[in-house]
Motif scaffolding. Structure first.
Motif, PDB file in Angstrom:
ATOM      1  N   HIS A 130       0.850  -1.193   0.000  1.00 51.41           N
ATOM      2  CA  HIS A 130       0.000   0.000   0.000  1.00 51.41           C
ATOM      3  C   HIS A 130       0.886   1.244   0.000  1.00 51.41           C
ATOM      4  O   HIS A 130       1.846   1.342   0.755  1.00 51.41           O
TER       5      HIS A 130
ATOM      6  N   THR B 287      -8.512   5.769   2.787  1.00 50.42           N
ATOM      7  CA  THR B 287      -9.440   4.820   3.390  1.00 50.42           C
ATOM      8  C   THR B 287      -8.686   3.657   4.030  1.00 50.42           C
ATOM      9  O   THR B 287      -7.858   3.007   3.380  1.00 50.42           O
ATOM     10  N   PHE B 288      -8.999   3.423   5.279  1.00 51.81           N
ATOM     11  CA  PHE B 288      -8.384   2.327   6.030  1.00 51.81           C
ATOM     12  C   PHE B 288      -9.436   1.246   6.261  1.00 51.81           C
ATOM     13  O   PHE B 288     -10.479   1.494   6.860  1.00 51.81           O
ATOM     14  N   GLU B 289      -9.138   0.054   5.778  1.00 47.21           N
ATOM     15  CA  GLU B 289      -9.985  -1.108   6.029  1.00 47.21           C
ATOM     16  C   GLU B 289      -9.210  -2.055   6.938  1.00 47.21           C
ATOM     17  O   GLU B 289      -8.157  -2.560   6.548  1.00 47.21           O
ATOM     18  N   PRO B 290      -9.693  -2.304   8.151  1.00 47.57           N
ATOM     19  CA  PRO B 290      -8.934  -3.146   9.087  1.00 47.57           C
ATOM     20  C   PRO B 290      -8.669  -4.523   8.498  1.00 47.57           C
ATOM     21  O   PRO B 290      -9.516  -5.080   7.783  1.00 47.57           O
TER      22      PRO B 290
ATOM     23  N   ASP C  76      -8.453  -8.538   8.216  1.00 50.37           N
ATOM     24  CA  ASP C  76      -9.438  -9.516   8.678  1.00 50.37           C
ATOM     25  C   ASP C  76      -9.160  -9.995  10.090  1.00 50.37           C
ATOM     26  O   ASP C  76     -10.079 -10.272  10.863  1.00 50.37           O
TER      27      ASP C  76
ATOM     28  N   ALA D 244     -10.636  -7.117  12.257  1.00 48.82           N
ATOM     29  CA  ALA D 244     -11.893  -6.445  11.928  1.00 48.82           C
ATOM     30  C   ALA D 244     -12.992  -6.842  12.902  1.00 48.82           C
ATOM     31  O   ALA D 244     -13.178  -8.010  13.229  1.00 48.82           O
TER      32      ALA D 244
ATOM     33  N   GLU E 110     -12.784   0.015  12.698  1.00 47.62           N
ATOM     34  CA  GLU E 110     -13.716  -0.138  11.583  1.00 47.62           C
ATOM     35  C   GLU E 110     -13.198   0.645  10.387  1.00 47.62           C
ATOM     36  O   GLU E 110     -12.275   1.470  10.499  1.00 47.62           O
ATOM     37  N   THR E 111     -13.782   0.358   9.229  1.00 47.27           N
ATOM     38  CA  THR E 111     -13.384   1.070   8.020  1.00 47.27           C
ATOM     39  C   THR E 111     -13.646   2.567   8.195  1.00 47.27           C
ATOM     40  O   THR E 111     -14.723   2.976   8.616  1.00 47.27           O
ATOM     41  N   THR E 112     -12.642   3.356   7.864  1.00 47.29           N
ATOM     42  CA  THR E 112     -12.757   4.797   8.045  1.00 47.29           C
ATOM     43  C   THR E 112     -11.753   5.490   7.158  1.00 47.29           C
ATOM     44  O   THR E 112     -10.848   4.852   6.600  1.00 47.29           O
ATOM     45  N   ASP E 113     -11.899   6.797   7.015  1.00 51.98           N
ATOM     46  CA  ASP E 113     -10.883   7.585   6.310  1.00 51.98           C
ATOM     47  C   ASP E 113      -9.888   8.122   7.340  1.00 51.98           C
ATOM     48  O   ASP E 113     -10.280   8.850   8.265  1.00 51.98           O
TER      49      ASP E 113
END
Length: 572
Positions: free
Chosen positions: A503, A530-533, A535, A538, A557-560
């Motif tokens: 990334h 955007t951050f997606e934790p 697996d 999560a 959680e998913t967030t900016d």
């Protein structure tokens, strides 16, 4: 790793603060920092919460390389004070449970050390073999240094400061080796008397009560028999393939540990360029507590090496740092650092020293204190100090910069003066050596006299007084992270696992110790991302341990993530 597997050592759990004395605090108006200046600021160090002070050289020295050219190992240089001042400093630090490690510079001495002054008197002087002397070579070549009879240096090795690693001595008609400046002749570690002298000196300082040594260029001590020419075109400098990690280096360091270090429970950190993880583990087996390694500090080298500018992407930095996190996870120990007195300011190099100065300084602090290893803070980084905006070489004091710029000019490597100054602003060691910024008073409160090197003009906004008054400042964030590091075995000893290695903006990793886990999420960029934790975490219940922006929820959680945002979660 579990709690029961932890190999506890005091130096693993410590946070180290590096002091460059001549730029820290001046109490006598000389324009040079002094030992009494450090004593005056011991309470500041205690308030920051650090456990160890690493003190750059304060030994007697002519100052050709700002103290790394030592003329007497057991004397304090007058510009810094007296031995009584140093003893007072040690006592003041120990009163606050702050340990002190000293710089050990034993690859070379000053050419004004009594050993070298004797050594150069004649070829049969009893000190001649304390250094590396050789006759020149009769070769047919143009250019370069030559002795009066036309001979060339004994081999093709080059100095880190530019030019040949040899200087001709007219008095005896031979050449002496200096991997650094000509005023820093290399000691001959093959000579048992040299090693005995060094070990006796080290024990003398340990008996005075110090807690260990930072060992300058320690993996350069061993040179190969015959001193052969280098044929490695990719070597850091010509000859480095021979004088780095030489054939008897492990013999020397094992001997040093057994004879000097082991009885004192002393901390040792070796400055070691050009080692890989396997070699670093071997140095750990020699008794070295940890090592400074430099892969991450070469990513911005350009086509002409250190004295040209290159660029790198975040995945390269993650690979360089993660290599050591994973490579020393079970054997050895990491010294976690991004800069020091020999490097540009970490904020200007790895962060954003403009619009996001505070945010990126805090992110870098988060990185330093949440990777596995012992964190090192260089003076002023806890304020978010930046590189100096050099306008001419008249403002430069560093012999390394001046010599390399001169050679680069002679070789036509700069298109013009603008390019030269751009490289100096990015690369010069003087970036880290400008005075500590204590206040918005004249000369940043560093001195009542004329400072030995210019003060960064941003001192009116970036200074200790302003930072300590602001609850959301870089300084206060560092202080909270130091406290967090002390409170958490997880952040000290936990295993490191990297996510999203390719990334381009996010650096995400976990630290795991038994059934405990922490998540670190860093947005190393100037834009929201955007951050997606991952697996593995999560949906976990979580406790927010640190953040450099205001964050409402503990949930992962998913967030900016905002520009240069950093978050540390304890996962439940």
């Amino acid at each position: 790793m579990t709690q029961s597997d932890i190999d506890r050592q005091w130096w693993k759990e410590a946070v180290v603060y590096q002091i460059y004395p001549r730029s820290f605090n001046d109490t006598d108006g000389s324009g040079v920092g002094d030992i009494q200046g450090i004593i005056e600021r011991v309470e500041y160090l205690d308030d920051l919460g650090v456990d160890v002070v690493w003190l750059n050289p304060i030994y007697e020295s002519p100052g050709a390389d700002n103290g790394y050219d030592i003329s007497s190992y057991r004397s304090i240089d007058d510009q810094f004070g007296t031995m009584a001042d140093w003893e007072e400093l040690l006592a003041k630090l120990h009163e606050r449970d702050i340990k002190l490690i000293m710089d050990l510079v034993v690859n070379h001495t000053s050419d004004e050390h009594i050993w070298f002054e004797e050594s150069r008197k004649s070829t049969d002087n009893e000190y001649r073999d304390y250094y590396i002397w050789r006759e020149g070579r009769q070769v047919d070549r143009e250019g370069g240094p030559h002795g009066p009879s036309g001979e060339a240096p004994p081999n093709n090795w080059e100095s880190f400061f530019g030019g040949p690693a040899w200087s001709y001595d007219e008095q005896t008609g031979e050449w002496y080796l200096h991997i650094f400046d000509s005023k820093q002749p290399d000691l001959n570690w093959e000579n048992t008397e040299v090693r005995e002298e060094i070990y006796d000196m080290m024990e003398w300082w340990l008996e005075k009560g110090i807690d260990g040594f930072r060992m300058d260029v320690i993996n350069l001590l061993s040179k190969p028999d015959g001193l052969p020419d280098s044929e490695d075109e990719d070597a850091l400098v010509v000859g480095a393939d021979h004088f780095m990690n030489g054939p008897r280096i492990h013999d020397y360091l094992s001997e040093m540990h057994e004879e000097v270090i082991e009885p004192y429970d002393a901390m040792t950190v070796g400055e070691m360029a050009n080692v890989d993880a396997e070699q670093a583990r071997a140095y750990s087996a020699d008794g070295m507590s940890m090592a400074f390694t430099f892969d991450h500090l070469r990513l911005d080298f350009g086509p002409n090496g250190r004295w040209s500018h290159g660029t790198f992407e975040l995945p390269e930095l993650k690979r360089a740092m993660s290599y050591w996190q994973e490579g020393l996870g079970d054997e050895g120990w990491n010294a976690v650092f991004l800069g020091n007195h020999d490097e540009p300011r970490i904020l200007s190099r790895f962060g954003n020293d403009g619009v996001y100065r505070a945010e990126s300084a805090k992110l870098l602090a988060t990185l330093l204190t949440t990777l596995q290893g012992t964190p090192y803070i260089f003076q002023g980084d806890e304020l978010g100090m930046t590189n100096y905006p050099f306008e001419s070489l008249d403002e430069v004091r560093d012999v390394d910069t001046l010599k390399n710029v001169r050679i680069a000019r002679e070789e036509g490597r700069f298109a013009d003066e603008t390019e030269m100054l751009d490289v100096v602003r990015r690369r010069s060691r003087d970036n880290a050596r400008t005075p500590m910024q204590w206040s918005d008073e004249e000369y940043a409160g560093f001195t009542d006299g004329e400072p030995w090197i210019p003060v960064n003009p941003n001192y009116e906004k970036v200074n200790v007084e302003a930072e300590r008054e602001n609850r959301d400042s870089v300084w206060n964030y560092y202080r909270r992270l130091v406290d967090l590091h002390h409170e958490s075995d997880l952040l000290v000893y936990g295993d490191y696992d990297l996510y999203l290695p390719e990334h381009g903006e996010l650096w995400v990793y976990t630290r795991t110790l038994g059934d405990e886990q922490a998540l670190v999420a860093l947005n190393v960029s100037d834009t929201s991302t955007t951050f997606e934790p991952p697996d593995v975490v999560a949906g976990s219940d979580a406790e927010l341990l640190a953040a450099n922006y205001t964050v409402d929820a503990d949930a992962v959680e998913t967030t900016d993530l905002q520009p240069w945002e950093a978050r540390v979660y304890k996962l439940n």
